[in-house]
Motif scaffolding. Structure first.
Motif, PDB file in Angstrom:
ATOM      1  N   TYR A 119       0.748  -1.326   0.042  1.00  0.00           N
ATOM      2  CA  TYR A 119       0.042   0.127  -0.087  1.00  0.00           C
ATOM      3  C   TYR A 119       0.835   1.391   0.045  1.00  0.00           C
ATOM      4  CZ  TYR A 119      -4.246  -2.591   0.872  1.00  0.00           C
ATOM      5  OH  TYR A 119      -5.349  -3.389   0.636  1.00  0.00           O
ATOM      6  N   ARG A 120       1.839   1.056   0.719  1.00  0.00           N
ATOM      7  CA  ARG A 120       2.653   2.459   0.671  1.00  0.00           C
ATOM      8  C   ARG A 120       4.034   2.348   0.340  1.00  0.00           C
ATOM      9  NH1 ARG A 120       1.459   3.876   6.172  1.00  0.00           N
ATOM     10  NH2 ARG A 120       3.466   3.678   6.721  1.00  0.00           N
ATOM     11  N   THR A 121       4.460   1.154  -0.226  1.00  0.00           N
ATOM     12  CA  THR A 121       6.006   0.861  -0.594  1.00  0.00           C
ATOM     13  C   THR A 121       6.923   1.442   0.362  1.00  0.00           C
ATOM     14  OG1 THR A 121       6.141   3.129  -1.841  1.00  0.00           O
ATOM     15  CG2 THR A 121       5.287   1.060  -3.109  1.00  0.00           C
ATOM     16  N   GLN A 122       6.492   1.082   1.590  1.00  0.00           N
ATOM     17  CA  GLN A 122       7.140   1.480   3.019  1.00  0.00           C
ATOM     18  C   GLN A 122       7.599   2.942   3.062  1.00  0.00           C
ATOM     19  OE1 GLN A 122      10.606  -1.484   2.455  1.00  0.00           O
ATOM     20  NE2 GLN A 122       9.421  -2.664   4.152  1.00  0.00           N
ATOM     21  N   ARG A 123       7.032   3.883   2.512  1.00  0.00           N
ATOM     22  CA  ARG A 123       7.232   5.283   2.563  1.00  0.00           C
ATOM     23  C   ARG A 123       6.548   5.612   4.015  1.00  0.00           C
ATOM     24  NH1 ARG A 123       2.590   8.189   2.006  1.00  0.00           N
ATOM     25  NH2 ARG A 123       1.037   7.249   0.726  1.00  0.00           N
ATOM     26  N   PRO A 124       7.080   6.667   4.556  1.00  0.00           N
ATOM     27  CA  PRO A 124       6.182   7.285   5.723  1.00  0.00           C
ATOM     28  C   PRO A 124       4.993   7.660   5.534  1.00  0.00           C
ATOM     29  CG  PRO A 124       7.994   8.503   5.084  1.00  0.00           C
ATOM     30  CD  PRO A 124       8.360   7.489   4.144  1.00  0.00           C
ATOM     31  N   VAL A 125       4.244   7.707   6.382  1.00  0.00           N
ATOM     32  CA  VAL A 125       3.039   8.697   6.324  1.00  0.00           C
ATOM     33  C   VAL A 125       3.043   9.923   6.220  1.00  0.00           C
ATOM     34  CG1 VAL A 125       0.670   8.878   7.439  1.00  0.00           C
ATOM     35  CG2 VAL A 125       1.748   6.930   7.849  1.00  0.00           C
ATOM     36  N   LYS A 126       1.970  10.846   5.520  1.00  0.00           N
ATOM     37  CA  LYS A 126       2.435  12.138   5.443  1.00  0.00           C
ATOM     38  C   LYS A 126       2.245  12.841   6.990  1.00  0.00           C
ATOM     39  CE  LYS A 126      -0.091  12.608   1.176  1.00  0.00           C
ATOM     40  NZ  LYS A 126      -1.497  12.805   0.458  1.00  0.00           N
ATOM     41  N   LYS A 127       2.964  13.884   6.830  1.00  0.00           N
ATOM     42  CA  LYS A 127       3.328  14.546   8.418  1.00  0.00           C
ATOM     43  C   LYS A 127       1.938  14.756   8.954  1.00  0.00           C
ATOM     44  CE  LYS A 127       7.940  16.133   7.273  1.00  0.00           C
ATOM     45  NZ  LYS A 127       8.715  17.570   7.055  1.00  0.00           N
ATOM     46  N   LEU A 128       1.764  14.217  10.133  1.00  0.00           N
ATOM     47  CA  LEU A 128       0.942  14.534  11.058  1.00  0.00           C
ATOM     48  C   LEU A 128       0.973  15.485  12.348  1.00  0.00           C
ATOM     49  CD1 LEU A 128      -0.639  10.874  11.330  1.00  0.00           C
ATOM     50  CD2 LEU A 128      -1.127  12.588   9.654  1.00  0.00           C
ATOM     51  N   ALA A 129       2.174  15.722  12.724  1.00  0.00           N
ATOM     52  CA  ALA A 129       2.595  16.642  13.720  1.00  0.00           C
ATOM     53  C   ALA A 129       1.893  17.906  13.981  1.00  0.00           C
ATOM     54  CB  ALA A 129       3.895  16.767  13.631  1.00  0.00           C
ATOM     55  N   GLY A 130       0.964  18.249  14.882  1.00  0.00           N
ATOM     56  CA  GLY A 130       0.494  19.211  15.309  1.00  0.00           C
ATOM     57  C   GLY A 130      -1.024  19.422  14.478  1.00  0.00           C
ATOM     58  N   ARG A 131      -1.407  18.383  13.631  1.00  0.00           N
ATOM     59  CA  ARG A 131      -2.546  18.448  12.792  1.00  0.00           C
ATOM     60  C   ARG A 131      -3.541  17.476  13.466  1.00  0.00           C
ATOM     61  NH1 ARG A 131      -1.105  18.130   6.699  1.00  0.00           N
ATOM     62  NH2 ARG A 131      -2.877  19.143   6.477  1.00  0.00           N
ATOM     63  N   ILE A 132      -4.925  17.542  13.036  1.00  0.00           N
ATOM     64  CA  ILE A 132      -5.814  16.792  13.343  1.00  0.00           C
ATOM     65  C   ILE A 132      -6.081  15.689  12.338  1.00  0.00           C
ATOM     66  CG2 ILE A 132      -8.680  16.616  13.241  1.00  0.00           C
ATOM     67  CD1 ILE A 132      -8.590  19.533  14.071  1.00  0.00           C
ATOM     68  N   GLU A 133      -6.175  14.420  12.983  1.00  0.00           N
ATOM     69  CA  GLU A 133      -5.751  13.510  12.111  1.00  0.00           C
ATOM     70  C   GLU A 133      -7.221  12.324  12.336  1.00  0.00           C
ATOM     71  OE1 GLU A 133      -5.743   9.161  11.314  1.00  0.00           O
ATOM     72  OE2 GLU A 133      -5.443   9.849  13.372  1.00  0.00           O
ATOM     73  N   VAL A 134      -7.812  12.271  11.116  1.00  0.00           N
ATOM     74  CA  VAL A 134      -9.120  11.382  11.153  1.00  0.00           C
ATOM     75  C   VAL A 134      -8.590   9.675  10.574  1.00  0.00           C
ATOM     76  CG1 VAL A 134     -11.629  11.316  10.334  1.00  0.00           C
ATOM     77  CG2 VAL A 134     -10.479  13.637  10.596  1.00  0.00           C
ATOM     78  N   ILE A 135      -9.022   8.963  11.455  1.00  0.00           N
ATOM     79  CA  ILE A 135      -8.958   7.482  11.030  1.00  0.00           C
ATOM     80  C   ILE A 135     -10.133   7.075  10.503  1.00  0.00           C
ATOM     81  CG2 ILE A 135      -8.785   5.300  11.886  1.00  0.00           C
ATOM     82  CD1 ILE A 135      -6.131   6.792  12.313  1.00  0.00           C
ATOM     83  N   VAL A 136     -10.355   6.633   9.266  1.00  0.00           N
ATOM     84  CA  VAL A 136     -11.555   6.080   8.534  1.00  0.00           C
ATOM     85  C   VAL A 136     -11.407   4.725   8.339  1.00  0.00           C
ATOM     86  CG1 VAL A 136     -12.770   6.511   6.320  1.00  0.00           C
ATOM     87  CG2 VAL A 136     -11.631   8.393   7.504  1.00  0.00           C
ATOM     88  N   ASP A 137     -12.560   3.947   8.747  1.00  0.00           N
ATOM     89  CA  ASP A 137     -12.491   2.716   8.186  1.00  0.00           C
ATOM     90  C   ASP A 137     -14.004   2.325   7.472  1.00  0.00           C
ATOM     91  OD1 ASP A 137     -11.823   0.057   7.841  1.00  0.00           O
ATOM     92  OD2 ASP A 137     -11.682  -0.471  10.040  1.00  0.00           O
ATOM     93  N   GLY A 138     -14.069   1.280   6.582  1.00  0.00           N
ATOM     94  CA  GLY A 138     -15.070   1.281   5.945  1.00  0.00           C
ATOM     95  C   GLY A 138     -16.344   0.623   6.768  1.00  0.00           C
TER      96      GLY A 138
END
Length: 220
Positions: A119-138
């Motif tokens: 899914y991510r070819t082992q790249r890191p997740v986009k920077k989340l520091a100091g931001r609101i992050e929304v976890i989404v599932d089906g």
């Protein structure tokens, strides 16, 4: 002659794109602007992508997997990314299950590591520091995967973690609420197993997984 009524349950949403758009509208309506949406693999990826498009937000994926002691049994926990496992606090394994539990956790960890490449070819997740992050599932029938993903986001220094899904069980919603996470869900169902047909465009596991991988790569 009138055909007999179909035994198949009517879908809650006509398509995943419609469900994602509605979820995005509800998130925006609650003021979650400038956040990052993280779709949990595989079911949450497409929903998160459409929600992000509807609200003009950034989108990425988080890799997570349930922990099960058998393929036909309810999950007893979950693993997301590199954080420790999230376990059902009500699950108290007897001594004869400890080895099986260890093996189940190891299998889930291996699946997460494999999916990080897909899914991510082992790249890191986009920077989340100091931001609101929304976890989404089906669909959240059991809360352990979204709670594990929330733990992963907190490790990445998200300012606030919100959990969102188009459909969840009441039991899962209660568990999430008890952990003090903001929870956004347009449809809460009472059946402990969740809704049997949440989306009208349901596909087989393999096509859905392949589609989720393609969408995930577009988020890079």
């Amino acid at each position: 002659m009138t055909p007999p009524p179909s035994s198949k349950s009517a879908a809650l949403y006509p398509t995943r794109s419609a469900a994602g758009a509605l979820l995005g509208q509800q998130l925006a309506g609650r003021g979650y602007i400038g956040c990052v949406l993280l779709g949990i693999t595989p079911e949450g990826v497409e929903i998160a992508a459409h929600a992000a498009k509807a609200m003009g937000a950034q989108f990425d994926v988080l890799v997570a997997a349930f922990i099960k002691l058998g393929s036909n049994l309810a999950p007893i926990g979950a693993i997301a990314e590199s954080v420790p496992s999230e376990m059902d606090p009500d699950f108290q394994p007897a001594g004869n299950l400890l080895d099986k539990l260890t093996s189940a956790i190891d299998e889930s960890r291996a699946r997460v590591n494999q999916d990080l490449i897909l899914y991510r070819t082992q790249r890191p997740v986009k920077k989340l520091a100091g931001r609101i992050e929304v976890i989404v599932d089906g669909q959240v029938a059991y809360p352990w995967r979204v709670l594990a993903a929330a733990k992963a986001a907190e490790q990445l220094n998200a300012k606030q973690v919100v959990i969102a899904t188009p459909v969840a069980t009441q039991a899962a919603a209660d568990r999430i609420g008890a952990r003090r996470y903001e929870f956004v869900c347009p449809s809460v169902v009472m059946d402990a197993a969740g809704h049997p047909s949440p989306y009208g465009d349901a596909a087989g596991e393999t096509p859905e997984r392949l589609r989720a991988i393609m969408i995930a790569h577009q988020a890079a």
